[in-house]
Design an enzyme around this catalytic site. Structure first.
Site, short mmCIF file in Angstrom:
data_model
loop_
_atom_site.label_atom_id
_atom_site.label_comp_id
_atom_site.label_asym_id
_atom_site.label_seq_id
_atom_site.Cartn_x
_atom_site.Cartn_y
_atom_site.Cartn_z
NE ARG A 47 3.55 32.48 5.17
CZ ARG A 47 3.61 31.68 4.37
NH1 ARG A 47 3.21 32.11 2.97
NH2 ARG A 47 3.89 30.33 4.41
CE1 TYR A 86 5.43 32.51 16.62
CE2 TYR A 86 5.80 34.16 14.57
CZ TYR A 86 5.46 33.90 15.92
OH TYR A 86 5.49 34.95 16.61
CD GLU A 87 1.57 32.00 11.39
OE1 GLU A 87 1.15 31.54 10.52
OE2 GLU A 87 1.16 31.47 12.61
N GLY A 88 5.77 29.96 8.11
CA GLY A 88 6.10 30.04 7.19
C GLY A 88 7.72 30.47 7.21
#
Length: 594
Positions: free
Chosen positions: A294, A434-436
């Site tokens: 992140r 992406y990545e949350g």
């Protein structure tokens, strides 16, 4: 236009804003000093400029290719990756005992900004390897470190993070991929995964997949997930490669951007794997990897913003149209039109602020591990945790905003693919997802990060910003100072309001409704704080007669641009924090139809 690595900006941000002197003072990095940092940044910038940037357009146009159960990287990418690995770029912050260089994480992030600027699709491959390295270093067994970690650190192999399934996107607790014991300490993985970045390619001999799956007796939901390691090819005891494992790509996605990054659909059909960490604690172990990713994605946002800014600036200096309001020149460069210059100033200021937030988060991560006392390590860990969702979400939003402004500066030509400006916007758009997703980052900020310590980490940031405000009065008066003060007050009011609503049994909807606005408010004001620190450092260097006076004066001017164009709007952010969950509840589908 060609890409030029912003080495001077990166070094200034690390030293004058993020606080690398505090990291050096821990003594944990005896090989680190400003000369080493400069050499690393220069070398990273040169590689990015000369090797990666020329492949960016080719990768966008031709992309990666899937055929017959295998993926081929875009033209030139496999060779570029091998050069990247040979240069030791995957081992900058890894421990010496596994072949790394044991340099600070913040320096690694700064070096990787140039990679993402030059070629975002390429940078995703080593970025995920770095996340895998972090996870194995923290929770892997000694045998796993010996067998896999050293090869990941050297760059001989790459890593992939394998989470998402067709029916389990952001809700990882609903994933159904299974891991059945084989009876010899290994497991058989069965299931399908989607959106697996660089899940297959031909740039290395082996790819190490870190996969979330369920054991047969696992409880339902997120508490029943375990983490497994599955290599593309088995690794023999002597380190040689054995048989091909039973997982394969079944296709690659056709995407809006990052065309050269193979986003794979992967099928696991009895794939042989080994457990990483403890059973049913895979989600916690994966978050080690995901949190690293992140922050790295936040740096991606900075990188693509920097590239879009450079492209727009070059165009504005070259494109001639209209009369200059300042010089009177006819057919002047559009750089001389105030609104174009305003947009460029906002692009530069927000990119600089995002860079400082990300590198300051990296410094906090280094100090969370290496500060001298347990209390200091705990305090810096709280700062790292608080800043990570802000770094990821705010910086990737900046990437999209700056890339969009870059198209605007190009005018109609920005909408034409041949100019190159559109690619940066298309590439940037994935990073807030992406990545949350950035919405998840906001929920994490107000849900977990404000709860862990009753808001103490946020209150500490507010106190630090107030201390800078006092010093800033020696540089500015009037609006530039007042807007920062108003921003700090807005963050303080919003934080206290959220803590109050979190303590109320009926406040959950209000907290979640406020999450996005609160994260953006924090990013706006913390970004202003970063540029204020930069302005103070630039003034000190000017007074000492050090450095390029025009460039340093630009740091003072950028703060004023930011104060006018970003901090001047924090009242609307604060108003959005308090909009209330009941308002959103009334916005039913029927109310929003038609």
């Amino acid at each position: 236009m060609s890409y030029r690595a912003p080495v001077r900006d990166l070094a200034f941000t690390l030293e004058a804003i993020a606080g690398m002197a505090d990291v050096a003072a821990t003594g944990a990095f005896p090989d680190y000093d400003s000369d080493i940092a400069g050499a690393v940044l220069e070398a990273a910038g040169q590689f990015s400029e000369e090797v990666l940037a020329p492949l960016n357009r080719i990768g966008d146009q031709q992309g990666s290719h899937y055929a017959n159960g295998a993926v081929t990287a875009a033209p030139g990418f496999a060779d570029a990756y091998r050069q990247f690995a040979a240069g030791g770029w995957t081992g900058l912050s890894a421990p010496v005992e596994v072949g790394g260089q044991a340099l600070p994480k913040a320096l690694e992030l700064a070096a990787y900004e140039t990679v993402h600027s030059a070629n975002m699709a390429f940078g995703l491959c080593p970025m995920l390897s770095l996340a895998a390295i972090e996870a194995l270093d923290q929770v892997g067994t000694e045998d796993q470190k010996t067998k896999y970690l050293t090869k990941l650190v050297s760059g001989e192999w790459t890593g992939a993070m394998v989470l998402t399934e067709p029916g389990a996107g952001s809700d990882l607790g609903s994933l159904i991929t299974t891991a059945t014991p084989n009876g010899d300490g290994t497991y058989a993985l069965n299931g399908q995964k989607i959106y697996i970045t660089w899940g297959d390619h031909d740039a290395t001999d082996n790819i190490i997949h870190l996969v979330l799956a369920r054991l047969p007796d696992a409880p339902k939901g997120p508490k029943g997930i375990s983490l497994f390691l599955a290599p593309k090819f088995a690794v023999n005891d002597d380190g040689s490669l054995g048989a091909r494992n039973d997982f394969r790509p079944v296709g690659v996605e056709h995407k809006l951007g990052i065309h050269a990054s193979p986003t794979c659909v992967m099928s696991y059909e009895g794939a042989r794997a080994e457990l990483v960490g403890r059973p049913n604690e895979g989600l916690a172990h994966m978050f080690v990897m995901m949190n690293a990713a992140r922050l790295a994605v936040g740096v991606e946002g900075v990188g693509i913003a920097e590239r879009a800014y450079q492209h727009a600036l070059a165009y504005a200096l070259d494109r001639r149209q209209g009369r200059s309001v300042w010089t009177g020149e006819a057919n002047a460069p559009i750089f001389d039109h105030p609104d174009v210059r305003r947009m460029l100033g906002v692009m530069k200021a927000k990119t600089s602020a995002a860079r400082a937030i990300c590198l300051s988060t990296g410094v906090a991560a280094d100090l969370a591990r290496h500060a001298g006392t347990e209390d200091d390590r705990r305090r810096w860990k709280a700062r790292e945790d608080l800043f990570t969702p802000i770094a990821k979400a705010w910086s990737t939003d900046v990437g999209c905003e700056v890339a969009s402004l870059g198209i605007q500066i190009h005018g109609g030509m920005g909408f034409i693919e041949e100019t190159g400006a559109a690619q940066y916007y298309r590439d940037a758009r994935i990073a807030p997802i992406y990545e949350g997703t950035n919405g998840i980052q906001a929920m994490d900020l107000v849900g977990r990060k404000l709860s862990m310590d009753g808001g103490e980490a946020a209150k500490a940031v507010i106190a630090d910003m107030k201390a800078t405000l006092v010093t800033l009065a020696s540089l500015y008066s009037g609006k530039p100072l007042e807007r920062f003060a108003t921003g700090i007050e807005a963050v303080q009011d919003a934080t206290l309001w959220l803590l109050d609503r979190k303590a109320d049994a009926d406040g959950a909807a209000d907290v979640l409704a406020a999450a996005d606005a609160y994260l953006k408010l924090m990013g706006d004001v913390v970004g202003g704080w970063m540029l204020a620190k930069g302005a103070l450092a630039a003034r000190a260097r000017l007074d000492a007669g050090e450095g390029d006076p025009v460039w340093l004066q630009g740091k003072l001017d950028l703060y004023e641009v930011y104060a006018a164009n970003v901090l001047g709007h924090v009242s609307s952010r604060l108003a959005a924090v308090g909009q209330g969950g009941d308002l959103l509840k009334r916005l039913t589908a029927e109310a929003l139809t038609g």
